[in-house]
Write a protein that holds these residues in place. Sequence first.
Motif, PDB file in Angstrom:
ATOM      1  N   THR A 124      14.857 -32.375  11.222  1.00 49.36           N
ATOM      2  CA  THR A 124      14.196 -32.556  12.517  1.00 49.36           C
ATOM      3  C   THR A 124      12.878 -31.786  12.505  1.00 49.36           C
ATOM      4  OG1 THR A 124      15.117 -30.582  13.550  1.00 49.36           O
ATOM      5  CG2 THR A 124      16.478 -32.577  13.634  1.00 49.36           C
ATOM      6  N   LYS A 125      12.149 -31.941  13.598  1.00 54.55           N
ATOM      7  CA  LYS A 125      10.862 -31.242  13.694  1.00 54.55           C
ATOM      8  C   LYS A 125      11.070 -29.729  13.624  1.00 54.55           C
ATOM      9  CE  LYS A 125       9.516 -34.197  16.997  1.00 54.55           C
ATOM     10  NZ  LYS A 125       9.253 -34.389  18.388  1.00 54.55           N
ATOM     11  N   GLU A 126      12.210 -29.286  14.150  1.00 54.42           N
ATOM     12  CA  GLU A 126      12.464 -27.840  14.188  1.00 54.42           C
ATOM     13  C   GLU A 126      13.048 -27.322  12.868  1.00 54.42           C
ATOM     14  OE1 GLU A 126      13.706 -29.868  16.833  1.00 54.42           O
ATOM     15  OE2 GLU A 126      11.842 -29.445  17.924  1.00 54.42           O
ATOM     16  N   GLY A 127      13.259 -28.202  11.931  1.00 56.39           N
ATOM     17  CA  GLY A 127      13.847 -27.773  10.659  1.00 56.39           C
ATOM     18  C   GLY A 127      15.090 -28.585  10.339  1.00 56.39           C
ATOM     19  N   THR A 128      15.820 -28.150   9.333  1.00 53.29           N
ATOM     20  CA  THR A 128      16.995 -28.911   8.897  1.00 53.29           C
ATOM     21  C   THR A 128      18.267 -28.282   9.484  1.00 53.29           C
ATOM     22  OG1 THR A 128      15.853 -29.441   6.842  1.00 53.29           O
ATOM     23  CG2 THR A 128      18.231 -29.778   6.880  1.00 53.29           C
ATOM     24  N   THR A 129      19.104 -29.127  10.081  1.00 50.26           N
ATOM     25  CA  THR A 129      20.392 -28.651  10.586  1.00 50.26           C
ATOM     26  C   THR A 129      21.495 -29.394   9.829  1.00 50.26           C
ATOM     27  OG1 THR A 129      20.440 -30.351  12.280  1.00 50.26           O
ATOM     28  CG2 THR A 129      19.492 -28.222  12.908  1.00 50.26           C
ATOM     29  N   TRP A 130      22.716 -28.940  10.000  1.00 50.67           N
ATOM     30  CA  TRP A 130      23.805 -29.648   9.315  1.00 50.67           C
ATOM     31  C   TRP A 130      24.895 -30.062  10.283  1.00 50.67           C
ATOM     32  CZ3 TRP A 130      28.832 -27.593   9.000  1.00 50.67           C
ATOM     33  CH2 TRP A 130      28.967 -26.231   9.358  1.00 50.67           C
ATOM     34  N   ASN A 131      25.562 -31.134   9.927  1.00 50.88           N
ATOM     35  CA  ASN A 131      26.687 -31.609  10.716  1.00 50.88           C
ATOM     36  C   ASN A 131      27.774 -32.112   9.766  1.00 50.88           C
ATOM     37  OD1 ASN A 131      28.228 -32.163  12.926  1.00 50.88           O
ATOM     38  ND2 ASN A 131      26.653 -33.341  13.974  1.00 50.88           N
ATOM     39  N   LEU A 132      28.895 -32.512  10.347  1.00 51.61           N
ATOM     40  CA  LEU A 132      30.019 -32.927   9.519  1.00 51.61           C
ATOM     41  C   LEU A 132      30.101 -34.441   9.398  1.00 51.61           C
ATOM     42  CD1 LEU A 132      32.812 -30.752  11.142  1.00 51.61           C
ATOM     43  CD2 LEU A 132      31.668 -30.293   8.967  1.00 51.61           C
ATOM     44  N   GLU A 133      30.580 -34.890   8.239  1.00 53.42           N
ATOM     45  CA  GLU A 133      31.096 -36.256   8.165  1.00 53.42           C
ATOM     46  C   GLU A 133      32.610 -36.067   8.057  1.00 53.42           C
ATOM     47  OE1 GLU A 133      29.970 -38.645   4.824  1.00 53.42           O
ATOM     48  OE2 GLU A 133      30.965 -40.403   5.671  1.00 53.42           O
ATOM     49  N   LEU A 134      33.245 -36.144   9.216  1.00 53.06           N
ATOM     50  CA  LEU A 134      34.641 -35.720   9.295  1.00 53.06           C
ATOM     51  C   LEU A 134      35.559 -36.521   8.373  1.00 53.06           C
ATOM     52  CD1 LEU A 134      35.993 -33.439  10.810  1.00 53.06           C
ATOM     53  CD2 LEU A 134      36.708 -35.073  12.532  1.00 53.06           C
ATOM     54  N   LYS A 135      35.243 -37.808   8.246  1.00 47.05           N
ATOM     55  CA  LYS A 135      36.071 -38.661   7.392  1.00 47.05           C
ATOM     56  C   LYS A 135      36.095 -38.132   5.956  1.00 47.05           C
ATOM     57  CE  LYS A 135      37.068 -43.563   7.149  1.00 47.05           C
ATOM     58  NZ  LYS A 135      38.091 -43.496   8.212  1.00 47.05           N
TER      59      LYS A 135
END
Length: 499
Positions: free
Chosen positions: A475-486
């Motif tokens: 994103t503009k604010e930098g890189t974030t992480w999230n889950l691919e729960l599957k």
Amino acid sequence: MGISVYNTLNARKEEFKEIHPGEVRMYVCGPTVYDDSHIGHGRAAVMFDVIYRYFQFRGYRVTYVRNYTDVDDKIINRANKDGIPASEIAERYINSYEQDMESLRIRKPSHTPRVSDHIPEIISTIQALIDKGFAYPSAGDVFFSVRKFHAYGRLSKRALDDLESGARVGINEAKEDPLDFALWKAAKPNEPKWESPWGPGRPGWHIECSAMSTKYLGNPFDIHGGGKDLIFPHHENEIAQSEAASGKKMVNYWLHNGFVQVNQEKMSKSLGNILLIRDLLKRYHPEVVRYFYSSAHWRSPIDFAEDNLLQAEETLWRFYQAFLRIEKLGSAEANPAEQNPLSEKLAKLESEFMEAMDDDFNTARVIALFNDFLRLLNQHLDLPKFGKDPAGASLLRKSFQELVRLGEIIGLFQEKPARYTELAKTKAIVIIGLQPEEIEAKIRERAQARLEKKFSVADSIRAELADRGILLEDTKEGTTWNLELKKVHQKQQASGGGK
Ligand SMILES: [Zn+2]
């Protein structure tokens, strides 16, 4: 059309008509408190909680009574085994049950009476049965004379003669007929006891529910619930006691929820597969458990297989991820968007929800309805411009609010999306085997590689994380992480984890 309910008494769906205008009086048999509660207790608690909430949603004043059986053979046996008073065992497991109910986010019933607090009511009910010729004392016990109550067997559809041939003759000399059951049991050593006109003793199991339901709800009352295993003999005996004592009908609608299984087996001590509510909740968010309970019709059996729970977790995750995206759209006021498939569906969502719930509390249909709505929501979230337009964002927010409002009735979507996501991440990183700091370090490593134009290095870091179920979002604010729960679940199952 109003609400229709499946009534065990008449073996059919019937339109619900309350006895007292605008009011529902409901009694559900609660636990015998001698051990921690399992998912079978959880099912009855959740489903009758949903029914309780739905009647309230439909504008009824609901008096909901759920009892504690705190005087019983099982409690006495446990107490003698542990060498402590039965009342202490009962107290311990009432606390345990109440904690479980709070964890499952069960709304408190109006009354939660205990047998030990209602001995005078129980004694006077038994006395009334003796006075009317339906019961007889015998050597310190009191028995109900089953053959005197002509409607016996109506609920469970059993004929007296079939029951007679099944009963073991001669097992209790004090009984006049093997079909008769105990209302009062003479005191034995090492048992809790109370004074009574028939000598010291304690109540039999069935009489408590007749005495307590009559005290709090009167006769007749609207709804009596419990698990299917209680139809015979417990509920059959309740009807006999209450109707013989009062001369009135006891209950208009009898509701019985289906059984639970674990990996397609019946839960039992001997199979060692009893799944406790508290153990399940160590592994799953309470809304995942409630989602799973609601995904089947309350009268059907339901199978607690790990795959089914993981599936429920993934679906609920998709809802919360959509909510999270909607929250990020901001909240500028705007006129509603023009008619589109989402606004049309939103306008109908409440009526379709009510149609499903009016039809014998069909939560499985509600879950399907919510999932259809989520698909539509995600389609609109994925449109490049829709959410950026204030009118589109406003419609998405209204859709989210409506899901939260209706979801509350089955106990879903009540967590803040950011919090739900954090909880899921905390759980997932244990399975993935990476600490958040390690993930952050990988993100910095990738950023550095991109800065140095080592794109293949950057891509392989991204791919390595993706393989473990971690998705990077730039994103503009930098890189974030999230889950691919599957993906996380696939890893978990491949490693034989999940227990
Ligand atoms: Zn009961």
